[in-house]
Design a protein around this motif. Structure first.
Motif, PDB file in Angstrom:
ATOM      1  N   LEU A 206     -29.413 -75.553 -34.047  1.00 47.62           N
ATOM      2  CA  LEU A 206     -29.883 -76.116 -32.787  1.00 47.62           C
ATOM      3  C   LEU A 206     -28.815 -76.986 -32.141  1.00 47.62           C
ATOM      4  O   LEU A 206     -28.597 -76.942 -30.929  1.00 47.62           O
ATOM      5  CB  LEU A 206     -31.164 -76.916 -33.019  1.00 47.62           C
ATOM      6  CG  LEU A 206     -32.407 -76.090 -33.344  1.00 47.62           C
ATOM      7  CD1 LEU A 206     -33.510 -76.987 -33.875  1.00 47.62           C
ATOM      8  CD2 LEU A 206     -32.884 -75.308 -32.126  1.00 47.62           C
ATOM      9  N   SER A 207     -28.148 -77.809 -32.947  1.00 51.74           N
ATOM     10  CA  SER A 207     -27.084 -78.655 -32.430  1.00 51.74           C
ATOM     11  C   SER A 207     -25.968 -77.801 -31.841  1.00 51.74           C
ATOM     12  O   SER A 207     -25.456 -78.085 -30.744  1.00 51.74           O
ATOM     13  CB  SER A 207     -26.539 -79.550 -33.546  1.00 51.74           C
ATOM     14  OG  SER A 207     -25.455 -80.331 -33.087  1.00 51.74           O
ATOM     15  N   TYR A 208     -25.615 -76.738 -32.555  1.00 44.87           N
ATOM     16  CA  TYR A 208     -24.556 -75.857 -32.071  1.00 44.87           C
ATOM     17  C   TYR A 208     -24.961 -75.157 -30.774  1.00 44.87           C
ATOM     18  O   TYR A 208     -24.196 -75.113 -29.806  1.00 44.87           O
ATOM     19  CB  TYR A 208     -24.218 -74.812 -33.133  1.00 44.87           C
ATOM     20  CG  TYR A 208     -23.226 -73.789 -32.641  1.00 44.87           C
ATOM     21  CD1 TYR A 208     -21.868 -74.073 -32.605  1.00 44.87           C
ATOM     22  CD2 TYR A 208     -23.657 -72.553 -32.169  1.00 44.87           C
ATOM     23  CE1 TYR A 208     -20.951 -73.148 -32.122  1.00 44.87           C
ATOM     24  CE2 TYR A 208     -22.758 -71.620 -31.691  1.00 44.87           C
ATOM     25  CZ  TYR A 208     -21.402 -71.923 -31.664  1.00 44.87           C
ATOM     26  OH  TYR A 208     -20.507 -71.009 -31.169  1.00 44.87           O
ATOM     27  N   LEU A 209     -26.164 -74.579 -30.739  1.00 40.68           N
ATOM     28  CA  LEU A 209     -26.608 -73.836 -29.557  1.00 40.68           C
ATOM     29  C   LEU A 209     -26.747 -74.751 -28.343  1.00 40.68           C
ATOM     30  O   LEU A 209     -26.512 -74.317 -27.205  1.00 40.68           O
ATOM     31  CB  LEU A 209     -27.914 -73.119 -29.850  1.00 40.68           C
ATOM     32  CG  LEU A 209     -27.827 -72.005 -30.911  1.00 40.68           C
ATOM     33  CD1 LEU A 209     -29.211 -71.488 -31.264  1.00 40.68           C
ATOM     34  CD2 LEU A 209     -26.918 -70.874 -30.444  1.00 40.68           C
ATOM     35  N   ALA A 210     -27.129 -76.009 -28.560  1.00 45.11           N
ATOM     36  CA  ALA A 210     -27.185 -76.965 -27.459  1.00 45.11           C
ATOM     37  C   ALA A 210     -25.785 -77.201 -26.882  1.00 45.11           C
ATOM     38  O   ALA A 210     -25.595 -77.259 -25.655  1.00 45.11           O
ATOM     39  CB  ALA A 210     -27.801 -78.275 -27.925  1.00 45.11           C
ATOM     40  N   LYS A 211     -24.792 -77.322 -27.756  1.00 45.13           N
ATOM     41  CA  LYS A 211     -23.411 -77.490 -27.291  1.00 45.13           C
ATOM     42  C   LYS A 211     -22.914 -76.229 -26.587  1.00 45.13           C
ATOM     43  O   LYS A 211     -22.179 -76.302 -25.594  1.00 45.13           O
ATOM     44  CB  LYS A 211     -22.502 -77.826 -28.475  1.00 45.13           C
ATOM     45  CG  LYS A 211     -22.775 -79.180 -29.098  1.00 45.13           C
ATOM     46  CD  LYS A 211     -21.926 -79.392 -30.351  1.00 45.13           C
ATOM     47  CE  LYS A 211     -22.248 -80.713 -31.021  1.00 45.13           C
ATOM     48  NZ  LYS A 211     -21.503 -80.881 -32.309  1.00 45.13           N
ATOM     49  N   LEU A 212     -23.338 -75.076 -27.098  1.00 39.54           N
ATOM     50  CA  LEU A 212     -22.949 -73.818 -26.468  1.00 39.54           C
ATOM     51  C   LEU A 212     -23.540 -73.727 -25.068  1.00 39.54           C
ATOM     52  O   LEU A 212     -22.872 -73.274 -24.122  1.00 39.54           O
ATOM     53  CB  LEU A 212     -23.417 -72.648 -27.330  1.00 39.54           C
ATOM     54  CG  LEU A 212     -22.762 -71.283 -27.087  1.00 39.54           C
ATOM     55  CD1 LEU A 212     -21.274 -71.336 -27.362  1.00 39.54           C
ATOM     56  CD2 LEU A 212     -23.440 -70.218 -27.954  1.00 39.54           C
ATOM     57  N   ALA A 213     -24.789 -74.180 -24.910  1.00 41.69           N
ATOM     58  CA  ALA A 213     -25.420 -74.195 -23.586  1.00 41.69           C
ATOM     59  C   ALA A 213     -24.673 -75.139 -22.643  1.00 41.69           C
ATOM     60  O   ALA A 213     -24.483 -74.834 -21.459  1.00 41.69           O
ATOM     61  CB  ALA A 213     -26.884 -74.614 -23.699  1.00 41.69           C
TER      62      ALA A 213
END
Length: 350
Positions: A206-213
């Motif tokens: 989730l932390s990674y995907l938020a940064k990707l967004a």
């Protein structure tokens, strides 16, 4: 190390010498006498069988020609297929459904499937089928970066999940919506597993995907390979076989298994409960698992369930050593926790 295809498989040139379903001269308007199950109409309806996905165009066309049964393609994804089957449960339209394995137990829990063991699927291990024979894994893919090198220009091809957070990839990355598409949820799971999470701990993903967004990543709902081929999406995180198919079609696509790791994605098929043409559905499922059906799927760069790529495509895909970074998980649990993940994803990423 990555490789590009060195030879092209000509799907149109496949010579099917002996099909158990019917003679090759059959047409969709002719009734076949060689089917294992007596035909119950002139059509079989599948959900989630886009022509460009997994070579379904050729698979269904060949089945239609040898069985004398029309088998149109269907553009739904896994989530849309589940929703449609639930809506139509009292009067089913589809005979056969194909979904990513994360959706398999949802089909079972909603009582949308009926038991059937396709000829050729008897030897699958317990992880590749349901205990009550409601679904069977027909093949698998692997989460990968599909990179349009023309669209990247002078930007280097990303090698890792970490690379995609670099500002030089701002607005270049897409993956399918994990709430709607099995491959999108598989991408999320792959990132989470590769970055130290598991099915009980989604925080790394989730932390990674938020940064990707934050770096401009988009999440289309439908298959986005055409946009990748056209350069509208320079980097699509998706199933490896979609990249190999675009390579075969002449697009400058590079397939990358990320350095930190990835995820194997089984896909399963089942006979719809109350199917209007159940025998036609059984015949189609038999064809999927026949040597001829599996050969056609392999031309779409799908790996048979639990097996490596067949020899005829081995030179056109990444070496086996690259796939050693792809893990498997408890897929039943992956399906069971999907709604919990999506709720967290909606809060943290969208």
């Amino acid at each position: 190390m990555r490789t590009k295809p060195r030879s092209i498989l000509a799907a149109a040139g496949l010579a099917v010498a002996s099909l158990t379903l019917a003679a090759c001269s059959a047409t969709p308007t002719e009734a076949s006498t060689d089917l294992a199950h007596e035909s119950d109409g002139d059509i079989v309806v599948t959900y989630n069988s886009p022509a460009e996905w997994a070579n379904f165009g050729e698979v269904l066309s060949e089945f239609s020609s040898v069985a004398g049964i029309k088998a149109p393609n269907d553009p739904k994804n896994s989530g849309q297929s589940l929703a449609a089957l639930q809506t139509e449960a009292s009067a089913p339209v589809a005979d056969v459904v194909y979904v990513g394995i994360a959706f398999a137990n949802q089909l079972v829990e909603a009582d949308l499937l009926q038991p059937y063991t396709p000829a050729g699927a008897e030897a699958l291990d317990d992880t590749s089928k349901s205990s009550d024979e409601l679904w069977h894994a027909v093949h698998s893919g692997t989460v990968a970066f599909l990179v349009n090198t023309d669209a990247l220009g002078d930007v280097p091809v990303p090698e890792s999940w970490a690379d995609l957070l670099d500002p030089q990839y701002q607005g270049m990355v897409s993956y399918l919506d994990p709430a709607q598409a099995a491959v999108g949820y598989s991408v999320s799971t792959a990132a989470n597993e590769a970055l130290g999470g598991d099915l009980d701990n989604w925080e790394p993903g989730l932390s990674y995907l938020a940064k990707l967004a934050e770096n401009g990543a988009t999440t289309p709902a439908q298959t986005a390979t055409a946009a990748l081929a056209q350069g509208e999406i320079p980097i699509l995180i998706d199933a490896d076989f979609n990249g190999y198919n675009l390579q075969k079609q002449g697009s400058n696509i590079e397939v990358v298994i990320p350095e930190e790791g990835s995820l194997e994605i089984p896909y399963v098929v089942g006979l719809v409960k109350g199917a209007p043409h159940p025998n036609n559905g059984r015949n189609l499922l038999d064809f999927y698992f026949s040597a001829d059906g599996q050969k056609l799927f392999s031309q779409g760069f799908m790996r048979p369930a639990g097996k490596p790529f067949p020899e005829e495509v081995a030179d056109d895909v990444l070496p086996a050593s690259e796939y050693e970074r792809a893990v498997t998980v408890d897929y039943a649990k992956m399906g069971a926790v999907q709604s919990d993940f999506v709720a967290l994803y909606d809060q943290r990423v969208r």
